[in-house]
Design a protein around this motif. Structure first.
Motif, PDB file in Angstrom:
ATOM      1  N   THR A 210       0.829  -1.200   0.000  1.00 46.36           N
ATOM      2  CA  THR A 210       0.000   0.000   0.000  1.00 46.36           C
ATOM      3  C   THR A 210       0.861   1.247   0.000  1.00 46.36           C
ATOM      4  N   VAL A 211       0.484   2.210  -0.846  1.00 44.88           N
ATOM      5  CA  VAL A 211       1.166   3.497  -0.858  1.00 44.88           C
ATOM      6  C   VAL A 211       0.550   4.379   0.229  1.00 44.88           C
ATOM      7  N   LEU A 212       1.358   4.830   1.151  1.00 41.90           N
ATOM      8  CA  LEU A 212       0.887   5.693   2.236  1.00 41.90           C
ATOM      9  C   LEU A 212       1.268   7.131   1.914  1.00 41.90           C
ATOM     10  N   LEU A 213       0.263   7.990   1.783  1.00 40.65           N
ATOM     11  CA  LEU A 213       0.478   9.382   1.424  1.00 40.65           C
ATOM     12  C   LEU A 213      -0.023  10.289   2.546  1.00 40.65           C
ATOM     13  N   SER A 214       0.481  11.484   2.597  1.00 38.82           N
ATOM     14  CA  SER A 214      -0.046  12.467   3.529  1.00 38.82           C
ATOM     15  C   SER A 214      -1.442  12.890   3.061  1.00 38.82           C
ATOM     16  N   PRO A 215      -2.318  13.363   3.963  1.00 42.29           N
ATOM     17  CA  PRO A 215      -3.692  13.718   3.569  1.00 42.29           C
ATOM     18  C   PRO A 215      -3.757  14.749   2.453  1.00 42.29           C
ATOM     19  N   GLY A 216      -2.885  15.765   2.506  1.00 45.90           N
ATOM     20  CA  GLY A 216      -2.909  16.798   1.475  1.00 45.90           C
ATOM     21  C   GLY A 216      -4.097  17.730   1.630  1.00 45.90           C
ATOM     22  N   SER A 217      -4.330  18.525   0.604  1.00 49.79           N
ATOM     23  CA  SER A 217      -5.442  19.471   0.598  1.00 49.79           C
ATOM     24  C   SER A 217      -5.850  19.741  -0.833  1.00 49.79           C
ATOM     25  N   ALA A 218      -6.916  20.529  -1.011  1.00 47.40           N
ATOM     26  CA  ALA A 218      -7.381  20.847  -2.369  1.00 47.40           C
ATOM     27  C   ALA A 218      -6.308  21.620  -3.139  1.00 47.40           C
ATOM     28  N   SER A 219      -5.622  22.526  -2.455  1.00 44.72           N
ATOM     29  CA  SER A 219      -4.592  23.318  -3.127  1.00 44.72           C
ATOM     30  C   SER A 219      -3.268  22.575  -3.239  1.00 44.72           C
ATOM     31  N   GLY A 220      -3.068  21.573  -2.399  1.00 44.43           N
ATOM     32  CA  GLY A 220      -1.844  20.778  -2.438  1.00 44.43           C
ATOM     33  C   GLY A 220      -2.160  19.315  -2.271  1.00 44.43           C
ATOM     34  N   PRO A 221      -2.789  18.676  -3.286  1.00 45.82           N
ATOM     35  CA  PRO A 221      -3.177  17.263  -3.168  1.00 45.82           C
ATOM     36  C   PRO A 221      -1.964  16.364  -2.962  1.00 45.82           C
ATOM     37  N   SER A 222      -2.160  15.278  -2.216  1.00 42.48           N
ATOM     38  CA  SER A 222      -1.059  14.370  -1.914  1.00 42.48           C
ATOM     39  C   SER A 222      -0.649  13.545  -3.123  1.00 42.48           C
ATOM     40  N   LEU A 223      -1.530  13.349  -4.071  1.00 39.59           N
ATOM     41  CA  LEU A 223      -1.206  12.670  -5.325  1.00 39.59           C
ATOM     42  C   LEU A 223      -1.511  13.644  -6.457  1.00 39.59           C
TER      43      LEU A 223
ATOM     44  N   GLY B 119      -6.413  23.649  -7.763  1.00 38.84           N
ATOM     45  CA  GLY B 119      -6.405  24.028  -6.368  1.00 38.84           C
ATOM     46  C   GLY B 119      -7.766  24.202  -5.735  1.00 38.84           C
ATOM     47  N   VAL B 120      -8.842  23.856  -6.454  1.00 40.51           N
ATOM     48  CA  VAL B 120     -10.208  24.038  -5.953  1.00 40.51           C
ATOM     49  C   VAL B 120     -10.902  22.677  -5.871  1.00 40.51           C
ATOM     50  N   LEU B 121     -11.690  22.476  -4.808  1.00 39.60           N
ATOM     51  CA  LEU B 121     -12.449  21.237  -4.643  1.00 39.60           C
ATOM     52  C   LEU B 121     -13.302  20.948  -5.876  1.00 39.60           C
ATOM     53  N   ALA B 122     -13.194  19.725  -6.386  1.00 36.57           N
ATOM     54  CA  ALA B 122     -14.050  19.293  -7.497  1.00 36.57           C
ATOM     55  C   ALA B 122     -15.134  18.343  -7.016  1.00 36.57           C
ATOM     56  N   GLY B 123     -14.838  17.566  -5.975  1.00 41.90           N
ATOM     57  CA  GLY B 123     -15.817  16.629  -5.445  1.00 41.90           C
ATOM     58  C   GLY B 123     -15.168  15.685  -4.461  1.00 41.90           C
ATOM     59  N   VAL B 124     -15.998  14.921  -3.755  1.00 42.26           N
ATOM     60  CA  VAL B 124     -15.496  13.943  -2.790  1.00 42.26           C
ATOM     61  C   VAL B 124     -16.315  12.664  -2.880  1.00 42.26           C
TER      62      VAL B 124
ATOM     63  N   ASP C  61     -17.540  10.242  -0.041  1.00 46.24           N
ATOM     64  CA  ASP C  61     -17.575  10.313   1.414  1.00 46.24           C
ATOM     65  C   ASP C  61     -17.572   8.939   2.061  1.00 46.24           C
ATOM     66  N   THR C  62     -17.723   8.924   3.381  1.00 50.78           N
ATOM     67  CA  THR C  62     -17.614   7.683   4.144  1.00 50.78           C
ATOM     68  C   THR C  62     -18.703   6.672   3.791  1.00 50.78           C
ATOM     69  N   ALA C  63     -19.823   7.130   3.232  1.00 48.18           N
ATOM     70  CA  ALA C  63     -20.913   6.230   2.834  1.00 48.18           C
ATOM     71  C   ALA C  63     -20.806   5.825   1.374  1.00 48.18           C
ATOM     72  N   GLY C  64     -19.700   6.218   0.723  1.00 51.22           N
ATOM     73  CA  GLY C  64     -19.532   5.875  -0.675  1.00 51.22           C
ATOM     74  C   GLY C  64     -20.317   6.765  -1.612  1.00 51.22           C
ATOM     75  N   ARG C  65     -20.807   7.915  -1.106  1.00 50.37           N
ATOM     76  CA  ARG C  65     -21.553   8.846  -1.952  1.00 50.37           C
ATOM     77  C   ARG C  65     -20.579   9.746  -2.709  1.00 50.37           C
ATOM     78  N   PHE C  66     -20.863   9.986  -3.979  1.00 47.53           N
ATOM     79  CA  PHE C  66     -20.022  10.840  -4.804  1.00 47.53           C
ATOM     80  C   PHE C  66     -20.681  12.216  -4.884  1.00 47.53           C
ATOM     81  N   ASN C  67     -20.057  13.195  -4.219  1.00 41.78           N
ATOM     82  CA  ASN C  67     -20.595  14.549  -4.174  1.00 41.78           C
ATOM     83  C   ASN C  67     -19.755  15.451  -5.063  1.00 41.78           C
ATOM     84  N   LEU C  68     -20.310  15.888  -6.175  1.00 42.20           N
ATOM     85  CA  LEU C  68     -19.604  16.794  -7.077  1.00 42.20           C
ATOM     86  C   LEU C  68     -19.917  18.232  -6.683  1.00 42.20           C
ATOM     87  N   GLY C  69     -18.864  19.035  -6.520  1.00 38.11           N
ATOM     88  CA  GLY C  69     -19.054  20.449  -6.223  1.00 38.11           C
ATOM     89  C   GLY C  69     -19.250  20.767  -4.757  1.00 38.11           C
ATOM     90  N   ASN C  70     -19.196  19.760  -3.876  1.00 40.75           N
ATOM     91  CA  ASN C  70     -19.374  20.013  -2.447  1.00 40.75           C
ATOM     92  C   ASN C  70     -18.621  18.945  -1.671  1.00 40.75           C
TER      93      ASN C  70
END
Length: 558
Positions: free
Chosen positions: A192-205, A229-234, A236-245
């Motif tokens: 497994t590749v272990l990466l730092s969490p990162g952020s929207a402006s500095g993604p870990s990958l 550098g801007v959030l495109a989507g996530v 989440d923990t329930a496996g939901r794909f949220n675009l824009g939020n």
């Protein structure tokens, strides 16, 4: 015989005479003075500095390259000299001291076998050092040679580059090397590749040259995606794909959270479009599938009225979203293999927190408004109207409006053809009913007819010729059968009692029912008028007074 050396790869630079090798052994390969060639360019070798470095006779005229293939022709090199070969073997013998073995002699196997040794020479070491053959040791036991013995020994802990990182023992196919701790050289095999969490402006990958576009983790068990550098989507923990939020938002009053959500602030960021680019008559398709099985991939039939799928539009009340309208597909009847009748429900919110069904298109193709079940009509409920409007008050009606500055009004059209299929023409025949308007009443069990206005073909039709008549029928008290009471034929003649008596003819003349003096009916109803065909003294018109029929002069008809 041409001798070529081409182990490893090289790096060359245009205008520079130094050549750097990788995986080469030039110092012991006898390439000094040979001809160096790569990518079709050849330059003589001036000197060899080490196993991985040599100098050309003049600067490299070819293109700059790294990890390139090469070849050295050794016909004129040091390797061609026997004397030089022995010089190099001497260098090798010096190197052997590094492994704590000091051979008593060295050379070819033939030279070993030519040695004369006795039992007194037990422990004599001979090094097999022959050009082009791996080094090996042989030991004299007093009576024979034993070996060969590999001078390399066991593999030690590797140490490559700054920090001493090498390949640890073990590992499996597909694993990679991972720094195990903060200690230099501490490495282990990992899956497994272990990466730092990162952020929207500095993604870990991220990507080379585009460090602010990639994948990161905004929180535990959440995968984030960013662009520029801007959030495109996530996800989440329930496996939901949220675009824009970065979080899921409930879509209705019951708190349902859809698996795919699109959030935005304008048309472009909130619009979902499907395109199909293909030379075909089939367009874009969007499926909503439902199986009653609790296992993904397994099938189980639905029951009548079970929901199949819905398209819902919800609106905010200032604090939450409430369903406004929905188009809902439901099972409409018993479900079986290769037989899945279905209907469409049309639901609206009339003011409240939920929608209710306002109409339905049934599996049989019936349009129902105000009710979800088809209600048959007829004396024995033998008619199922294709269009039904149900209501609890004066709204139980259908109106047609025409808004135009003209003399024309709204039209309710009723058309009939003898064509066997929709759209196929077939001329009607005389006596065919073209359309009717009926009124039914609930008798507690059925909806028998009470009255009817009916249009019938009244004569032989043809191209540009459609004679017709209007028939008015009612149901007599104590019966459920309609009887024709009044008729207007194609000539405008008005008749009564299923055309038994003409009332007004085509010339607008009034007709009375005809009797003879002997057959006049009862006069119990006053103010009736009849024609008496055999009245005396040219008396023909008679009027009832509630007891008798009288001539216009007052004399009783007799």
């Amino acid at each position: 015989m041409i001798s070529i050396y081409l182990n490893g790869t090289v790096s060359v630079t245009n205008g520079d005479g130094v050549v750097t090798g990788s995986g080469t052994a030039w110092a012991v390969a006898g390439v000094n003075g040979g001809m160096f060639s790569s990518a079709g360019v050849s330059v003589p070798i001036l000197s060899v500095e080490s196993d991985t470095s040599l100098t050309l006779a003049y600067p490299w005229p070819g293109t700059t390259a790294t990890g390139a293939a090469y070849a050295i022709q050794r016909d004129n090199s040091d390797a061609a000299s026997v004397v030089d070969l022995y010089d190099r073997l001497s260098r090798v013998l010096v190197t052997l001291s590094l492994v704590s073995i000091d051979p008593d002699a060295s050379g070819t196997l033939a030279e070993r076998d030519a040695l004369v040794l006795s039992t007194d020479d037990e422990g004599f070491w001979f090094c097999h050092a022959e050009f082009g053959v791996a080094f090996a040791y042989y030991r004299w036991t007093g009576t024979a040679w034993e070996g060969p013995f590999d001078p390399k020994g066991e593999q030690g802990v590797p140490g490559v580059g700054v920090g001493g990182y090498g390949l640890p023992a073990g590992g499996a196919t597909g694993q990679f090397l991972l720094k195990a701790s903060g200690t230099d050289g501490d490495a282990e095999w990992a899956n497994t590749v272990l990466l730092s969490p990162g952020s929207a402006s500095g993604p870990s990958l991220a990507f080379d040259g585009d460090a602010d576009t990639g994948i990161y983790s905004p929180d535990a068990d959440i995968i984030g995606f960013s662009t520029a550098g801007v959030l495109a989507g996530v996800i989440d923990t329930a496996g939901r794909f949220n675009l824009g939020n970065d979080e899921s938002i409930s879509m209705n009053i019951v708190g349902s959270h859809p698996k795919l959500q699109v959030h935005g602030t304008d048309t472009d960021t909130t619009t979902i479009a499907q395109y199909r680019w293909q030379n075909t008559s089939t367009g874009v398709q969007h499926y909503l599938n439902h199986s009653k099985s609790a296992t993904i991939g397994a099938h189980a039939a639905l029951s009548n009225d079970d929901g199949i799928g819905s398209w819902i539009a919800a609106l905010s009340d200032g604090t939450k979203f409430i369903d406004g309208i929905s188009i809902q597909a439901v099972a409409d009847g018993a479900q079986a293999v290769d037989s899945t009748p279905a209907a469409i429900n049309f639901r609206t919110n009339s003011g409240g927190t939920a929608t209710t069904i306002k109409g339905r298109l049934t599996a049989a193709g019936q349009w129902l408004f105000g009710h979800i079940a088809s209600v048959p009509v007829g004396a024995t409920n033998n008619q199922s109207p294709i269009l039904q409007v149900h209501g609890l008050g004066t709204d139980a009606q259908a109106d047609i409006y025409r808004w135009a500055a003209s003399t024309g009004g709204a039209t309710l059209g009723l058309a009939k053809s003898r064509g066997a299929t929709a759209g196929t023409r077939g001329i009607v025949s005389s006596g065919d009913t073209l359309g009717s308007i009926q009124a039914f009443g609930d008798d507690g069990t059925n909806f028998p007819p009470a009255a009817r206005i009916q249009v019938v073909v009244d004569g032989t039709p043809g191209a540009g010729d459609m004679p017709g008549r209007i028939e008015l029928a009612t149901t007599q008290d104590g019966s459920t059968t309609l009887n024709e009471r009044l008729r207007i034929d194609n000539a405008g003649v008005i008749s009564h009692r299923a055309n038994a008596q003409v009332i007004v003819d085509a010339n607008s003349h009034l007709h009375l029912r005809s009797y003879t003096v002997a057959t006049v009916p009862s006069a119990s109803v006053s103010a009736q008028m009849i024609y008496v065909s055999d009245g005396t003294s040219n008396k023909r018109l008679a009027i009832s007074d509630g007891t008798n029929w009288r001539w216009p002069d007052g004399i009783v008809v007799s």
